[in-house]
Design a protein around this motif. Structure first.
Motif, mmCIF file in Angstrom:
data_model
loop_
_atom_site.group_PDB
_atom_site.id
_atom_site.type_symbol
_atom_site.label_atom_id
_atom_site.label_comp_id
_atom_site.label_asym_id
_atom_site.label_seq_id
_atom_site.Cartn_x
_atom_site.Cartn_y
_atom_site.Cartn_z
ATOM 1 N N SER A 127 12.589 -12.844 40.064
ATOM 2 C CA SER A 127 12.954 -11.545 40.007
ATOM 3 C C SER A 127 13.045 -10.612 41.173
ATOM 4 O O SER A 127 12.400 -10.884 42.189
ATOM 5 C CB SER A 127 11.906 -11.119 38.760
ATOM 6 N N ALA A 128 13.683 -9.501 40.996
ATOM 7 C CA ALA A 128 13.843 -8.684 42.179
ATOM 8 C C ALA A 128 12.381 -8.068 42.390
ATOM 9 O O ALA A 128 12.342 -7.888 43.602
ATOM 10 C CB ALA A 128 14.846 -7.424 41.669
ATOM 11 N N ASP A 129 11.463 -7.929 41.498
ATOM 12 C CA ASP A 129 10.317 -7.584 41.801
ATOM 13 C C ASP A 129 9.363 -8.480 42.709
ATOM 14 O O ASP A 129 8.502 -8.020 43.628
ATOM 15 C CB ASP A 129 9.488 -7.130 40.608
ATOM 16 N N GLU A 130 9.440 -9.801 42.381
ATOM 17 C CA GLU A 130 8.973 -10.720 42.979
ATOM 18 C C GLU A 130 9.476 -10.781 44.419
ATOM 19 O O GLU A 130 8.753 -10.948 45.590
ATOM 20 C CB GLU A 130 9.147 -12.010 42.430
ATOM 21 N N VAL A 131 10.770 -10.402 44.639
ATOM 22 C CA VAL A 131 11.404 -10.808 45.808
ATOM 23 C C VAL A 131 10.925 -9.559 46.860
ATOM 24 O O VAL A 131 10.650 -9.495 48.114
ATOM 25 C CB VAL A 131 12.996 -10.555 45.795
ATOM 26 N N SER A 132 10.719 -8.163 46.439
ATOM 27 C CA SER A 132 10.318 -7.090 46.846
ATOM 28 C C SER A 132 8.897 -7.169 47.294
ATOM 29 O O SER A 132 8.514 -6.838 48.322
ATOM 30 C CB SER A 132 10.520 -5.701 45.779
ATOM 31 N N ARG A 133 8.290 -7.636 46.366
ATOM 32 C CA ARG A 133 6.712 -7.953 46.709
ATOM 33 C C ARG A 133 6.434 -8.826 47.974
ATOM 34 O O ARG A 133 5.678 -8.658 48.802
ATOM 35 C CB ARG A 133 6.030 -8.346 45.688
ATOM 36 N N THR A 134 7.432 -9.996 47.909
ATOM 37 C CA THR A 134 7.295 -10.767 49.126
ATOM 38 C C THR A 134 7.693 -10.198 50.365
ATOM 39 O O THR A 134 6.969 -10.338 51.450
ATOM 40 C CB THR A 134 8.113 -12.007 48.728
ATOM 41 N N PHE A 135 8.589 -9.607 50.463
ATOM 42 C CA PHE A 135 9.377 -8.897 51.776
ATOM 43 C C PHE A 135 8.352 -7.843 52.015
ATOM 44 O O PHE A 135 8.043 -7.463 53.057
ATOM 45 C CB PHE A 135 10.613 -8.201 51.213
ATOM 46 N N SER A 136 7.749 -6.950 51.002
ATOM 47 C CA SER A 136 6.734 -5.983 51.476
ATOM 48 C C SER A 136 5.533 -6.640 51.907
ATOM 49 O O SER A 136 4.891 -6.045 53.195
ATOM 50 C CB SER A 136 6.477 -5.336 50.198
ATOM 51 N N ALA A 184 6.322 -7.558 55.789
ATOM 52 C CA ALA A 184 6.521 -6.259 56.475
ATOM 53 C C ALA A 184 5.618 -6.105 57.209
ATOM 54 O O ALA A 184 5.890 -5.502 58.556
ATOM 55 C CB ALA A 184 7.216 -5.421 55.651
ATOM 56 N N SER A 221 1.860 -12.023 46.846
ATOM 57 C CA SER A 221 3.322 -12.334 47.188
ATOM 58 C C SER A 221 3.766 -13.787 46.906
ATOM 59 O O SER A 221 4.688 -14.119 46.945
ATOM 60 C CB SER A 221 3.484 -11.943 48.361
#
Length: 59
Positions: free
Chosen positions: A2-11, A14, A56
């Motif tokens: 999901s988009a939330d999982e991708v965002s959590r990983t990139f965060s 970072a 993540s």
């Protein structure tokens, strides 16, 4: 994924400290004390970084 999982990983990736933690195994096994040493980070700080990295992770 999901988009939330991708965002959590990139965060998680970072943060430069977390990227340094992720790079450590390429130099051999590392203990928590090995992670603490380079930046004189506290054990609670390392624990928080490891928690973010663990959250993540995708199974």
């Amino acid at each position: 994924m999901s988009a939330d999982e991708v965002s959590r990983t990139f965060s998680a990736f970072a943060d430069p400290t977390r990227r340094a933690i992720l790079a450590m195994p390429s130099r051999g096994e590392a203990t928590v004390n090995d992670i603490v040493a380079p930046d004189a980070m506290s054990l609670p700080a390392v624990s928080k970084h490891l928690h973010v990295l663990a959250k993540s992770r995708h199974d």
